[in-house]
Design a protein around this motif. Structure first.
Motif, mmCIF file in Angstrom:
data_model
loop_
_atom_site.group_PDB
_atom_site.id
_atom_site.type_symbol
_atom_site.label_atom_id
_atom_site.label_comp_id
_atom_site.label_asym_id
_atom_site.label_seq_id
_atom_site.Cartn_x
_atom_site.Cartn_y
_atom_site.Cartn_z
ATOM 1 N N VAL A 1 11.272 9.209 -2.052
ATOM 2 C CA VAL A 1 11.152 7.891 -1.427
ATOM 3 C C VAL A 1 11.276 7.999 0.089
ATOM 4 O O VAL A 1 10.643 7.243 0.834
ATOM 5 N N GLN A 2 12.036 8.960 0.577
ATOM 6 C CA GLN A 2 12.070 9.196 2.022
ATOM 7 C C GLN A 2 10.689 9.596 2.532
ATOM 8 O O GLN A 2 10.236 9.116 3.585
ATOM 9 N N ALA A 3 10.008 10.466 1.780
ATOM 10 C CA ALA A 3 8.660 10.889 2.175
ATOM 11 C C ALA A 3 7.689 9.714 2.155
ATOM 12 O O ALA A 3 6.829 9.585 3.042
ATOM 13 N N VAL A 4 7.815 8.858 1.155
ATOM 14 C CA VAL A 4 6.953 7.676 1.062
ATOM 15 C C VAL A 4 7.132 6.794 2.291
ATOM 16 O O VAL A 4 6.157 6.328 2.903
ATOM 17 N N ARG B 1 6.167 3.647 -7.444
ATOM 18 C CA ARG B 1 7.223 3.595 -8.471
ATOM 19 C C ARG B 1 8.581 3.964 -7.902
ATOM 20 O O ARG B 1 9.581 3.280 -8.132
ATOM 21 N N VAL B 2 8.642 5.039 -7.123
ATOM 22 C CA VAL B 2 9.934 5.514 -6.644
ATOM 23 C C VAL B 2 10.498 4.569 -5.582
ATOM 24 O O VAL B 2 11.718 4.369 -5.501
ATOM 25 N N TYR B 3 9.632 3.939 -4.783
ATOM 26 C CA TYR B 3 10.101 2.957 -3.807
ATOM 27 C C TYR B 3 10.685 1.740 -4.521
ATOM 28 O O TYR B 3 11.757 1.237 -4.152
ATOM 29 N N GLU B 4 9.999 1.269 -5.557
ATOM 30 C CA GLU B 4 10.511 0.122 -6.310
ATOM 31 C C GLU B 4 11.811 0.467 -7.026
ATOM 32 O O GLU B 4 12.720 -0.374 -7.122
ATOM 33 N N LYS B 5 11.936 1.703 -7.495
ATOM 34 C CA LYS B 5 13.179 2.112 -8.134
ATOM 35 C C LYS B 5 14.324 2.142 -7.117
ATOM 36 O O LYS B 5 15.461 1.768 -7.430
ATOM 37 N N PHE B 6 14.035 2.585 -5.896
ATOM 38 C CA PHE B 6 15.025 2.588 -4.816
ATOM 39 C C PHE B 6 15.523 1.169 -4.531
ATOM 40 O O PHE B 6 16.732 0.924 -4.419
ATOM 41 N N HIS C 1 17.255 4.513 6.424
ATOM 42 C CA HIS C 1 18.655 4.832 6.706
ATOM 43 C C HIS C 1 19.519 4.649 5.457
ATOM 44 O O HIS C 1 20.450 5.426 5.219
ATOM 45 N N HIS C 2 19.214 3.647 4.652
ATOM 46 C CA HIS C 2 20.016 3.408 3.453
ATOM 47 C C HIS C 2 19.960 4.577 2.475
ATOM 48 O O HIS C 2 20.898 4.799 1.715
ATOM 49 N N THR C 3 18.859 5.337 2.477
ATOM 50 C CA THR C 3 18.807 6.490 1.577
ATOM 51 C C THR C 3 19.846 7.525 1.960
ATOM 52 O O THR C 3 20.366 8.247 1.101
ATOM 53 N N HIS C 4 20.156 7.630 3.241
ATOM 54 C CA HIS C 4 21.203 8.545 3.700
ATOM 55 C C HIS C 4 22.589 7.934 3.487
ATOM 56 O O HIS C 4 23.503 8.572 2.948
ATOM 57 N N LEU D 1 0.864 -1.187 0.000
ATOM 58 C CA LEU D 1 0.000 0.000 0.000
ATOM 59 C C LEU D 1 0.895 1.229 0.000
ATOM 60 O O LEU D 1 1.685 1.424 0.926
ATOM 61 N N ALA D 2 0.789 2.030 -1.047
ATOM 62 C CA ALA D 2 1.560 3.269 -1.151
ATOM 63 C C ALA D 2 0.605 4.452 -1.232
ATOM 64 O O ALA D 2 -0.572 4.290 -1.589
ATOM 65 N N PRO D 3 1.071 5.654 -0.908
ATOM 66 C CA PRO D 3 0.191 6.821 -0.976
ATOM 67 C C PRO D 3 -0.405 7.038 -2.363
ATOM 68 O O PRO D 3 -1.537 7.508 -2.487
#
Length: 269
Positions: free
Chosen positions: A242-245, A161-166, A220-223, A153-155
């Motif tokens: 993706v951080q906001a998601v 899309r951006v979470y899957e790309k991450f 944390h991995h995004t940082h 469940l995503a907003p």
């Protein structure tokens, strides 16, 4: 515990990064309950001699040190040991499992969490660990299979899309550095090929949601990997997105599968 040996191109989650302490904390919060429950099932107790390969922050080493008592021992190794709080029954050592020797027929229990999937030499390392076990000794390997970690469940569609790309960018980084992020599903077969018996793989899946340890590790991995994720195709705007998601209270995703796999070295007849 985790975070460990590296191939010549460099380990993705470098222990000398300023982010390593938080990486170890997140991993311990997310995974220690799984790892310690399985270790307890081996019967580890006073007098056992244990090896923790790629010990990271040392939480599993200290747990083992409490179990084995003063008549036992725990050797906690890492290619770059940092942030390891000691224990009277525990020794910490810098050690590259791909190159440095281990004593043979020595340990009652060896644990390696999130280590071998990062190593191109994983089959050779597994054989070395088996040789280091006493007859009747236990090996536990805990590894991810990141091929399964779907969004539930995503907003909105863009958030999904951006979470899957991450996730895809992280997979690309691991493969670029010689890792296999799906190796968890292959551990049991690899143990059998290495000659172990009584092999028992146990898969676990958890929910990722805002405030959970598992999603906190991803955030944390995004940082920690910001620049490297951009080298794998993400933009700065996408990383912020993706951080906001992942901070959105409505977001839900499945974790990857973690396989905790035990095998025993056959006793001499």
């Amino acid at each position: 515990m985790t975070h460990v040996q590296t191939d010549k191109r460099g380990y993705v989650f470098d222990n000398h990064s300023p982010h390593s302490g938080e990486q170890h904390r997140c991993l311990a919060e997310a995974l220690d309950p799984i790892t310690t429950e399985r270790l307890a099932a081996t019967g580890v107790t006073a007098g056992w001699h244990c090896l923790d390969v790629g010990c990271g922050g040392g939480t599993i080493s200290r747990w083992l040190a409490n179990r084995v008592g003063p008549t036992g021992s725990v050797l906690a190794t890492d290619v770059k040991p940092v942030d390891v709080v000691g224990h009277p029954n525990m020794t910490t050592a810098q050690h590259d499992i791909t190159a440095d020797p281990l004593p043979e027929n020595h340990f009652d229990l060896i644990v390696a969490r999130l280590v071998l999937q990062h190593l191109p030499e994983r089959d050779e390392v597994l054989a070395k660990l088996v040789r280091a076990l006493k007859p009747g000794g236990w090996l536990q390997i805990d590894e991810f299979d990141t091929s399964y970690e779907p969004v539930l469940l995503a907003p909105d569609e863009e958030g999904e899309r951006v979470y899957e790309k991450f996730l895809a960018a992280k997979t690309e980084l691991m493969r670029r550095n010689g890792g296999d992020p799906t190796w968890g599903r292959q551990v049991a077969r690899a143990m059998r090929a290495a000659g172990l018996v009584d092999i028992d793989p146990r898969p676990s899946i958890r929910s990722r949601h805002a405030g959970s340890a598992d999603l906190g590790l991803q955030l944390h991995h995004t940082h920690q990997l910001w620049d490297r994720l951009q080298s794998a195709g993400m933009t700065s705007d996408e990383l912020h997105a993706v951080q906001a998601v992942m901070r959105d209270p409505s977001f839900r995703a499945s974790s990857s599968v973690i396989y905790s796999v035990q095998g025993r070295k056959e006793r001499r007849r």
